[in-house]
Design an enzyme around this catalytic site. Structure first.
Site, mmCIF file in Angstrom:
data_model
loop_
_atom_site.group_PDB
_atom_site.id
_atom_site.type_symbol
_atom_site.label_atom_id
_atom_site.label_comp_id
_atom_site.label_asym_id
_atom_site.label_seq_id
_atom_site.Cartn_x
_atom_site.Cartn_y
_atom_site.Cartn_z
ATOM 1 N N ASP A 246 42.269 34.412 32.759
ATOM 2 C CA ASP A 246 40.937 34.658 33.277
ATOM 3 C C ASP A 246 41.053 34.845 34.781
ATOM 4 O OD1 ASP A 246 37.991 34.613 33.200
ATOM 5 O OD2 ASP A 246 38.297 33.455 31.361
ATOM 6 N N ASP B 44 36.275 37.994 35.118
ATOM 7 C CA ASP B 44 34.999 37.289 35.046
ATOM 8 C C ASP B 44 33.934 37.936 35.930
ATOM 9 O OD1 ASP B 44 33.680 34.712 34.149
ATOM 10 O OD2 ASP B 44 33.487 34.465 36.317
ATOM 11 N N GLU C 241 34.203 41.700 32.431
ATOM 12 C CA GLU C 241 32.932 41.175 31.952
ATOM 13 C C GLU C 241 31.827 41.640 32.889
ATOM 14 O OE1 GLU C 241 30.680 36.937 31.051
ATOM 15 O OE2 GLU C 241 31.729 37.307 32.925
ATOM 16 N N HIS D 265 32.979 31.481 24.758
ATOM 17 C CA HIS D 265 32.586 30.163 25.254
ATOM 18 C C HIS D 265 31.190 30.143 25.869
ATOM 19 C CE1 HIS D 265 33.893 32.533 28.567
ATOM 20 N NE2 HIS D 265 33.444 31.647 29.417
ATOM 21 N N ASP D 266 30.495 31.271 25.868
ATOM 22 C CA ASP D 266 29.177 31.342 26.495
ATOM 23 C C ASP D 266 28.022 31.470 25.502
ATOM 24 O OD1 ASP D 266 30.141 31.180 29.119
ATOM 25 O OD2 ASP D 266 30.419 33.348 29.279
HETATM 26 C C1 GLC Z 1 31.193 34.182 33.160
HETATM 27 C C2 GLC Z 1 31.863 33.143 32.307
HETATM 28 C C3 GLC Z 1 31.035 31.902 32.312
HETATM 29 C C4 GLC Z 1 30.942 31.404 33.734
HETATM 30 C C5 GLC Z 1 30.392 32.480 34.663
HETATM 31 C C6 GLC Z 1 30.606 32.113 36.098
HETATM 32 O O1 GLC Z 1 29.998 34.612 32.632
HETATM 33 O O2 GLC Z 1 32.108 33.631 31.025
HETATM 34 O O3 GLC Z 1 31.542 30.916 31.461
HETATM 35 O O4 GLC Z 1 30.133 30.272 33.777
HETATM 36 O O5 GLC Z 1 31.028 33.712 34.472
HETATM 37 O O6 GLC Z 1 31.959 32.185 36.449
#
Ligand code: GLC
Ligand code: CA
Length: 557
Positions: free
Chosen positions: A98, A202, A256, A329-330
């Site tokens: 990540d 991320d 993402e 995980h979200d």
């Molecule tokens: C992304 C991650 C999430 C995190 C956020 C801030 O959306 O998937 O888990 O809290 O970024 O880094």
């Protein structure tokens, strides 16, 4: 389209804290991961994406990094990581890290330096502004964080506010500073040179903020987002990372980008000279049972979901490569959302089939392969995630309090995906020998890996079959996608075609019986029923009446 290893890949996502505890302190770690690599391989995974393993105070469970080049002591050491990397590679499993570079933790030494004085060389690593109002006591603009109140925090020593679009502990980096971009490139090189095979980037679409940081459209959370999601220099910075670092390695990247649109994604992932990312994650297929956020539930709408898949396929086909996922995980667990707890096994198999036989790189989240479900927490003290606490304040203002709020949180929060993985029905579900850091789902007595291994008809064994089939049949990877019954509110029907080979995938999203007739030109009796979540493949005429959450896959050669 050009064939490539990453297009054929199945990625298994590990959220380290809850995967497996190897040293009996109740917290998942690298030793635990090491002990499960054969299991991961046995699923058919070609890669593991590790949610952040780096040093972090864990305010956002690793997405707040204090040291990009070392491992969180709770998880092990850098040597432990190197061992995991080596053992993964021995098994032909690639390793994807990540990469969290929109922000650091306030514990990062860059930030500690940055707070010392405006002349400190690290000050300009972050985004600082003077306060507004008579005494400068008002924040620089109206932006709100996604995770924790306002988006600005005052630091007395410099008499300025720093920007944090996530928690207060996650100050946004100033990517306009070339030194920061150099740091990012050095971090990428550090891990790639060690042998890792790529990055999941991320909230990568947030890294460039609009000049002048204008006020945002007043919404109660994440106000200002339109000024940093897909900001002015985003492409330029990604191109720099690509040209200077990524292009020098045969590595994978997946970006993402919240609220990602096809137009925006295509800018980054269109194959050819301008490509800066291999793939991206889109989000809208996970909004078929909610409005904008998992917290605002709406009845599941199959047509909405099918439209998203169609939209992304149409936009990407022939130009770029997409990703397929149902959990991470979200988000809450998918059986609770798009499937049925009553038909948990059937619906989990159906969901995997309908998703992973489409076109794209496959991502599976830990526990998904055994059909883990949402947790039911009883009181607010049991919750762990900053989003839950931020939403509590927001929903309380709207009069949604107490039990009502807990109910909402249990349905919508990302805590659901973060309970420890259920390995067996023994003490602490085999996750640990000590009380785990977070509540175990009491259903671990029935839902666990050991039970799934022992049951030939389990979701786990079905995942293995499904992924093996995908691997062995190019049509499932590279074939064209075409939908039928688009208006059906109960069935998702599509075919894939490649060089005269056809795959027909029929999936029911209801426990009711639905009569399915094969599309014109397809004779089901001539096809081979290669996958199904029921044991009989009875036909009535050129069709069949579906059983609850039935899925069938026919192969025509
Ligand atoms: C992304 C991650 C999430 C995190 C956020 C801030 O959306 O998937 O888990 O809290 O970024 O880094
Ligand atoms: Ca541990």
């Amino acid at each position: 389209m050009k064939k490539s290893w990453y297009k054929e890949m199945v990625v298994y996502q590990i959220w380290p804290r809850s995967f497996c505890d190897g040293n009996g302190d109740g917290i998942g770690d690298l030793k635990g991961i090491l002990s499960k690599l054969d299991y991961v391989k046995s699923l058919g995974a070609d890669a593991i994406w590790f949610s952040p393993l780096f040093v972090s105070p864990q305010r956002d469970y690793g997405y707040d990094i204090a040291d990009y080049r070392d491992i969180q002591p709770e998880y092990g050491t850098l040597d432990d990581f190197k061992e995991v990397l080596e053992e993964c590679h021995k098994r032909d499993i690639k390793v994807i890290m990540d990469l969290v570079i929109n922000h650091t933790s306030t514990d990062h030494h860059w930030f500690k330096e940055a707070c010392k004085s405006v002349d400190n060389p690290y000050h300009d690593y972050y985004i600082w502004r003077k306060g507004k109002g008579k005494n400068g006591k008002k924040p620089p603009n109206n932006w709100l964080s996604t995770f924790e109140g306002g988006a600005w925090e005052y630091v007395e020593a410099v008499d300025e506010y720093y920007l944090h679009v996530f928690t207060k502990g996650q100050p946004d980096l100033n990517m306009d500073n070339p030194k920061v971009r150099q740091e990012v490139k050095d971090i990428m090189k550090f891990w790639l040179d060690m042998g890792v095979d790529g990055f999941r980037e991320d909230v990568i679409t947030y890294i460039s903020k609009k000049e002048g940081l204008p006020n945002g459209f007043p919404i109660p959370v994440a106000c200002g987002m339109e000024h940093y999601n897909g900001g002015p220099h985003l492409y330029e910075y990604l191109k720099e990372f690509h040209d200077d670092v990524l292009s020098k390695y045969d590595c994978f990247t997946v970006g993402e980008g919240p609220l990602l649109t096809t137009e925006r994604a295509l800018k980054f992932v269109t194959e050819g000279d301008g490509q800066v990312l291999k793939t991206m994650f889109s989000f809208d297929h996970l909004e078929a049972d909610c409005f904008m956020t998992d917290w605002i539930k709406t009845p599941f709408n199959l047509k909405k979901m099918k439209k998203c898949y169609q939209k992304w396929y149409d936009a990407m086909n022939g130009k770029a490569w997409h990703t397929l996922y149902l959990e991470n995980h979200d988000h809450p667990r998918i059986v609770d959302r798009y499937g049925s707890l009553k038909y948990r096994v059937e619906s989990a198999k159906m969901l995997a089939t309908m998703c992973y036989l489409q076109k794209g790189t496959v991502f599976i989240y830990q526990g998904q392969e055994i059909g883990m479900t949402n947790i039911e927490l009883k009181s607010i003290d049991e919750f762990k995630d900053m989003i839950t606490f931020n939403n509590q304040i927001m929903f309380n203002k709207l009069g949604i309090k107490g039990e009502k709020f807990i109910k909402l949180a249990n349905a919508g929060s990302r805590e659901n995906s973060r309970t420890p993985v259920q390995w067996n029905d023994g003490p602490y579900a085999g996750f640990s020998t000590a009380e785990p850091w977070f509540t175990l789902n009491p259903n671990y007595k029935e839902i666990n890996v050991a039970a799934a291994e022992a049951d030939e008809d389990s979701i786990l064994h079905y995942y293995r079959k499904l992924l093996k089939f995908r691997k062995e049949n190019e049509v499932a990877i590279y074939g064209d996608f075409k939908q039928y019954n688009k208006n059906s509110k109960q069935l998702f029907v599509y075919e894939r075609n490649l060089d005269g080979v056809k795959l027909l995938v029929v999936s029911s999203f209801t426990e009711d019986s639905v009569s399915f007739k094969a599309p014109d030109g397809i004779d089901l009796s001539k096809g081979e029923l290669v996958l199904s979540n029921y044991n009989d493949g009875e036909l009535s005429g050129n069709g069949f009446t579906t059983k609850p959450y039935e899925t069938r896959v026919y192969l025509f050669k």
